[in-house]
Motif scaffolding. Structure first.
Motif, short mmCIF file in Angstrom:
data_model
loop_
_atom_site.label_atom_id
_atom_site.label_comp_id
_atom_site.label_asym_id
_atom_site.label_seq_id
_atom_site.Cartn_x
_atom_site.Cartn_y
_atom_site.Cartn_z
N SER A 3 0.82 -1.21 0.00
CA SER A 3 0.00 0.00 0.00
C SER A 3 0.86 1.25 0.00
N VAL A 4 1.90 1.26 0.82
CA VAL A 4 2.74 2.46 0.89
C VAL A 4 3.56 2.62 -0.38
N ALA A 5 3.89 1.50 -1.04
CA ALA A 5 4.64 1.58 -2.30
C ALA A 5 3.83 2.32 -3.35
N PHE A 6 2.55 1.96 -3.47
CA PHE A 6 1.71 2.67 -4.43
C PHE A 6 1.46 4.09 -3.97
N GLY A 7 1.42 4.27 -2.63
CA GLY A 7 1.29 5.62 -2.09
C GLY A 7 2.46 6.49 -2.49
N PHE A 8 3.68 5.94 -2.45
CA PHE A 8 4.87 6.67 -2.88
C PHE A 8 4.77 7.04 -4.36
N VAL A 9 4.30 6.10 -5.18
CA VAL A 9 4.13 6.37 -6.61
C VAL A 9 3.15 7.52 -6.80
#
Length: 446
Positions: free
Chosen positions: A325-331
């Motif tokens: 979730s946080v990876a896509f949030g970073f994107v």
């Protein structure tokens, strides 16, 4: 405290100004209507979550009521909504922090916030609750203080509500300057469109309840008290704002809370509200990271997301789901910082009306599951939807009316169309998955 803090967000402190501009004092009625809709949705969701607690909350309920396609669709749509909005919150908080410490670039603040809350959510479930407890406490104290100062101004104890003779203005600002409904009922309906999405985020309460010591009691208490929170914080503060000052005194781009505090003579009102909004943004970021990770974990549990996301730490944290979730949030954050008016704008529009689609599926799920629970396990109905099924149908009609308003509004129409496109795409994927599974099942039987 999660339920208490979840109802107070940046949408209330900042976004309410847009509603006042189109509805005038009638914004109080707009908030009552939007709040009533949100309360109905929470009551429906509370009924299902108290009867059948699940970390995936309404995604699990939709699957039980309507089939796998519904659980898949609402789960992934809500996850997408949270991780995109997460970028807006991280960027907004970074802009405020950059104003306080301009030597630190905005992207660095975003990185700091994302790392801090990722670490907190990875460490233990209680860390999320701890952060939210203190965030909620600050927001509640801020809005209670605002209401007290506003009432003192209305009764003439403080200067803002006194006219040149020194007498309290009282309710003069509610009836002057064009009357209570200066733009008629059309203004009230436009106000509903401007404020209804500020109630998004209450759904996380039922997701978090599944990880509490007593899920049934926790969700029941939170949902029952929602009516008082909405009346006290949202409707109460709007009533204070339009009573203390003429609605025409509001300035575009300035929080109406700041305008009122400035008029009362509170020193550094802008700075105070900046701190409160900053905390509200970080609180929402924390809640959205938590909610998105639990939603995708629930999807993985039901085979609707990669099984690799099911790994849980010793402390009960689905770490891979948090990281996904946080990876896509970073994107999303990178897209917001680099292309706010192009790529990210399309993503933001694509989730603009998703909340209403999610609410609609919650209502439909409740219509189906209520009858099933009454038939199979009526003792589980410790929390019941009011005036079932009539109020559920009324809530669905209200959602359809808001979608109709969005379609006729030039500013909201792109959000509705992009959101409808995103929803249609997810529904198509869900349908293709079910068709493929049925075909594979037929081939095996053959």
């Amino acid at each position: 405290m999660l339920g208490l803090g979840g109802v107070i967000g940046a949408g209330l402190f900042v976004g309410s100004g847009a509603g006042i501009a189109v509805a005038g004092p009638g914004i109080v009625v707009s908030y009552l209507i939007a709040g009533a809709l949100a309360m109905c949705v929470m009551r429906m969701l509370g009924e299902m979550s108290a009867a059948m607690p699940a970390s995936g909350s309404f995604s699990v309920h939709a699957e039980r009521a309507l089939g796998r396609w519904a659980g898949f669709s609402v789960g992934w749509l809500y996850w997408f909504l949270l991780v995109v909005v997460l970028a807006v919150e991280a960027t907004g908080a970074a802009q405020i922090a950059n104003g306080w410490a301009p030597g630190v670039p905005q992207w660095a603040w975003v990185l700091i916030f994302m790392l801090v809350f990722t670490a907190a959510n990875l460490a233990a479930v209680k860390n999320f609750g701890e952060f939210e407890f203190w965030f909620a406490t600050l927001k509640v104290c801020a809005i209670v203080a605002f209401l007290v100062l506003g009432l003192l101004a209305i009764f003439g104890v403080l200067p803002a509500a006194s006219d040149s003779s020194g007498d309290p203005v009282g309710l003069t600002n509610l009836t002057g300057h064009g009357g209570f409904l200066p733009h008629g009922w059309e203004g009230v309906t436009s106000g509903v469109l401007a404020v209804v999405f500020a109630f998004g985020g209450l759904e996380v309460v039922t997701i978090a309840a599944a990880e509490s010591d007593d899920p049934v009691r926790s969700v029941a208490r939170a949902v029952r008290s929602a009516v008082y929170r909405i009346l006290f914080f949202y409707v109460g503060s709007m009533l204070v704002i339009v009573t203390v000052l003429p609605w025409t005194a509001e300035q575009a781009g300035v929080s109406p809370y700041v305008t009122v505090l400035d008029s009362i003579g509170v020193p550094s009102a802008g700075t105070i509200m900046n701190i409160v909004v900053f905390v509200a943004l970080l609180s929402a970021l924390n809640a959205n990271l938590y909610g998105s990770s639990r939603m995708v974990f629930s999807l993985a549990e039901r085979g609707e997301a990669p099984k690799a996301l099911l790994k849980v730490s010793g402390g009960g944290v689905p770490r891979r789901a948090v990281l996904a979730s946080v990876a896509f949030g970073f994107v999303s954050v990178v897209l917001n910082l680099k292309w706010p008016d192009s790529v990210f704008l399309y993503m933001l529009n694509a989730v603009g009306a998703v909340l209403l689609f999610v609410w609609a599926l919650i209502a439909v799920s409740q219509l189906r599951l209520r009858r099933r629970i009454e038939r199979e396990a009526p003792e589980r109905l410790v929390l019941r939807m009011w005036a079932f099924p009539y109020l559920t149908w009324a809530a669905l009609a209200a959602m359809a009316a808001v979608l109709g308003l969005m379609l006729t509004d030039d500013g909201a129409r792109p959000q509705l169309l992009w959101s409808a496109g995103a929803t249609g795409l997810v529904l198509l994927v869900a349908g293709l998955r079910e068709w493929r599974e049925r075909r594979q099942g037929q081939m095996k039987r053959a």
